[in-house]
Write an enzyme that holds these catalytic residues in place. Structure first.
Site, PDB file in Angstrom:
ATOM      1  N   SER A   1      48.867  51.686  41.530  1.00 46.00           N
ATOM      2  CA  SER A   1      48.936  50.639  40.333  1.00 46.00           C
ATOM      3  C   SER A   1      47.815  51.011  39.557  1.00 46.00           C
ATOM      4  O   SER A   1      47.020  52.457  39.699  1.00 46.00           O
ATOM      5  CB  SER A   1      48.223  49.007  40.760  1.00 46.00           C
TER       6      SER A   1
ATOM      7  N   CYS B   1      33.914  52.841  41.869  1.00 44.32           N
ATOM      8  CA  CYS B   1      35.008  53.247  40.607  1.00 44.32           C
ATOM      9  C   CYS B   1      33.994  53.361  39.267  1.00 44.32           C
ATOM     10  O   CYS B   1      32.831  52.567  39.322  1.00 44.32           O
ATOM     11  CB  CYS B   1      35.299  51.558  40.078  1.00 44.32           C
TER      12      CYS B   1
ATOM     13  N   CYS C   1      35.318  48.411  34.571  1.00 42.85           N
ATOM     14  CA  CYS C   1      36.148  47.025  34.492  1.00 42.85           C
ATOM     15  C   CYS C   1      34.813  45.370  34.388  1.00 42.85           C
ATOM     16  O   CYS C   1      34.815  45.996  36.090  1.00 42.85           O
ATOM     17  CB  CYS C   1      37.482  47.043  35.511  1.00 42.85           C
TER      18      CYS C   1
ATOM     19  N   CYS D   1      38.252  44.443  46.786  1.00 46.68           N
ATOM     20  CA  CYS D   1      37.822  46.165  47.384  1.00 46.68           C
ATOM     21  C   CYS D   1      36.513  46.058  47.063  1.00 46.68           C
ATOM     22  O   CYS D   1      36.256  45.227  45.555  1.00 46.68           O
ATOM     23  CB  CYS D   1      38.830  46.828  46.326  1.00 46.68           C
TER      24      CYS D   1
ATOM     25  N   GLU E   1      37.633  51.624  51.481  1.00 47.89           N
ATOM     26  CA  GLU E   1      38.429  50.296  52.170  1.00 47.89           C
ATOM     27  C   GLU E   1      39.668  50.034  51.934  1.00 47.89           C
ATOM     28  O   GLU E   1      40.453  50.433  50.946  1.00 47.89           O
ATOM     29  CB  GLU E   1      37.902  49.585  51.530  1.00 47.89           C
TER      30      GLU E   1
END
Length: 388
Positions: A194, A114, A118, A342, A93
């Site tokens: 980031s 991922c 998180c 995202c 994305e």
């Protein structure tokens, strides 16, 4: 060809091949010019090169200039989000935000999915799939999809999409491709990286690319609570990452950003405000640490108990920081109408086109896999449209 070269970017290998073949240096410059500024999709489209050379490059490196193909596009008034497909079938994305002031910014992904777990993010529900290659990362910026409409490339690029940039070692080659004048030639100062805090690669980043802007996710000043929000706190504590940034700002005198995702009833209390203020004031150059406060954006796959604070409470938190001498702003958010956080377009694409593959099926991957395979996610500072 050396082992190092075979593992590096395809563009770096093309440059090496042309030099080894005795081609004049301007041939690679002609190829890069087409890559930067035209709608060329393949080597065959680069008519500045002789036909024999176009054929040789296509035979050695494949016919296409870009390893990504747009699969799906979402737009609203100020945001365009593209789901790219890679040659291996991986989905990636990318988001472009169009600001009314007349400039654009791009949020790119560094990993597919991922694996950090998180608890605030949609990408975590997808799970870790793999690291993107340097060429896949850079293709998001250089793809002719963006220039076909006659628009300039975005003025700034942020590694704030799917994946934690510093969990992927290919990001360093990607930064070279983006900033080296021999390749894309973007200004390093217009690039933001980031991270939720991969300390070893953060140290490498500030050493190798000192002009790139850094954003570090904080999300809580209390280690135990931060570990519940960002599990990698247990491996690379916030304090360790802040020590690296302390050394960096003392030398570079460049501003760094601390992202703070504000979640109602979780990290928005008076004690959080006081502790975050103290954390900034303890820095070596506190005036160079800027807190970017992001109002939580509800996302599929995130912890169901998380809620967005009111807009007024978000403003109060920012004002509380500034009243205590901390440089802080509320990050502007838009794109919620198209689920611009995202991971959400990726998840919907899977559900629509691969109904037998639920996004959560990827979530079993261990959040602390080896560095080559680990991933993470977070979305700080001025580029991201939603702050999810």
């Amino acid at each position: 060809m050396s082992t190092v070269l075979t593992t590096r970017s395809r563009w770096m290998r093309i440059r090496h091949h042309l030099a080894e073949a005795g081609e004049p240096a301007f041939r690679f410059r002609q190829l890069v010019t087409a890559w930067r500024s035209s709608t060329a999709e393949s080597f065959a489209d680069v008519h500045a090169l002789p036909a024999r050379l176009r054929g040789d490059l296509a035979e050695r490196f494949g016919p296409r200039l870009h390893p990504l193909t747009p699969l799906e596009v979402q737009r609203d008034e100020q945001v365009e989000k593209v789901l790219f497909g890679s040659e291996s079938g991986t989905r990636i994305e990318t988001v472009v935000s169009h600001y009314r002031a007349g400039w654009d910014s791009m949020c790119i992904s560094s990993q597919a999915g991922c694996g950090l777990g998180c608890t605030f993010c949609a990408t975590g529900a997808i799970g870790l799939i793999r690291n993107l290659t340097a060429d896949e990362i850079v293709a998001q910026v250089m793809h002719p999809h963006w220039t076909r409409a006659g628009l300039p490339r975005p003025a700034s690029v942020a590694f704030m999409g799917m994946g934690d940039a510093l969990a992927n070692p290919h990001v360093f080659d990607a930064l070279t491709l983006l900033t080296d004048p021999a390749y894309a030639g973007l200004s390093a100062r217009r690039i933001t990286v980031s991270t939720v805090g991969f300390a070893p690669n953060l140290e490498r980043l500030v050493d190798e690319h000192p002009q790139v802007t850094v954003t570090l996710s904080v999300h809580s000043p209390f280690p135990d609570e931060r570990a519940r929000i960002i599990p990698i706190e247990e491996r690379y504590p916030l304090a360790q990452n802040l020590e690296i940034l302390d050394r960096q700002v003392a030398v570079s005198r460049r501003k760094v950003y601390l992202a703070y995702l504000l979640i109602a009833g979780v990290n928005d209390g008076a004690e959080h405000l006081a502790a975050l203020t103290a954390l900034v004031h303890r820095r070596s150059r506190p005036e160079l640490f800027h807190v970017s406060v992001i109002r939580y954006n509800e996302a599929a796959g995130a912890a169901p108990e998380y809620r967005a604070p009111s807009s007024a409470r978000t403003d109060e938190f920012v004002h509380g920081l500034t009243a205590r001498g901390v440089h802080a702003t509320r990050r502007r958010q838009f794109g919620t109408a198209i689920d611009a956080a995202c991971g959400q377009l990726h998840a919907r694409y899977l559900a629509t086109h691969l109904p037998g593959v639920a996004p959560v099926e990827f979530a079993h991957l261990h959040p602390f896999a080896p560095a080559e395979q680990t991933t993470g996610y977070e979305k700080p500072i001025p580029v991201t449209p939603t702050g999810g």
